[in-house]
Scaffold this motif. Structure first.
Motif, short mmCIF file in Angstrom:
data_model
loop_
_atom_site.label_atom_id
_atom_site.label_comp_id
_atom_site.label_asym_id
_atom_site.label_seq_id
_atom_site.Cartn_x
_atom_site.Cartn_y
_atom_site.Cartn_z
N ARG A 295 -7.58 2.23 -18.10
CA ARG A 295 -6.76 1.90 -19.08
C ARG A 295 -7.38 0.90 -20.06
O ARG A 295 -7.24 1.03 -21.18
CB ARG A 295 -5.44 1.40 -18.49
N GLU B 6 -7.45 2.47 -11.82
CA GLU B 6 -6.53 2.64 -12.74
C GLU B 6 -6.29 1.65 -14.12
O GLU B 6 -6.27 1.76 -15.42
CB GLU B 6 -5.03 2.81 -12.32
N GLN B 7 -6.54 0.30 -13.57
CA GLN B 7 -6.31 -0.81 -14.54
C GLN B 7 -7.62 -0.87 -15.15
O GLN B 7 -7.65 -0.71 -16.55
CB GLN B 7 -6.44 -1.96 -13.73
N TYR C 204 -10.03 2.78 -21.86
CA TYR C 204 -9.67 3.88 -23.01
C TYR C 204 -8.63 3.05 -24.08
O TYR C 204 -8.85 3.53 -25.34
CB TYR C 204 -8.69 4.88 -22.41
N LYS C 205 -8.31 1.96 -23.67
CA LYS C 205 -7.49 1.32 -25.03
C LYS C 205 -8.89 0.75 -25.76
O LYS C 205 -8.72 0.59 -27.05
CB LYS C 205 -6.89 0.02 -24.27
#
Length: 111
Positions: free
Chosen positions: A8, A4-5, A11-12
């Motif tokens: 994120r 998940e990290q 996508y950032k």
């Protein structure tokens, strides 16, 4: 790092890269390009490699706008004539057959 990290973080990064592209866009050039597409009788497009994949996707979007569009060198591609628009996608500027097509188009005096 957990999935998940990483997700994120990725996508950032993509969002920031897209933001930089949109902020750098010359809107006058973009408007002129849109006007050229809208005013063309037919649109012809060519590209190679990753740029070619993106160009084919772009060609589909132009077709969705109701324009007649052709991918250069398909078996059913008609000849270009006055009033048509030729779009060559060449990221490196060093793809020989795309250079050849551009030079052929320039030699007609239509560009």
């Amino acid at each position: 790092m957990m999935f998940e990290q990483k997700y994120r973080q990725y996508y950032k990064t993509v969002i920031e890269e897209h933001k930089a592209v949109f902020e750098a866009q010359n809107t006058d050039e973009l408007q002129a390009f849109i006007t050229d597409i809208a005013g063309a009788d037919r649109v012809f497009i060519v590209g190679a490699g990753r740029e070619g994949i993106a160009a084919r996707s772009f060609a589909m979007r132009i077709m969705h706008m109701g324009k007649e569009i052709h991918w250069l060198w398909d078996d059913t591609t008609p000849g270009m004539k006055e009033g048509d628009l030729f779009i060559a996608v060449n990221g490196s500027g060093k793809i020989g057959y795309i250079d050849y097509l551009i030079n052929q188009a320039l030699s007609t005096g239509q560009m």
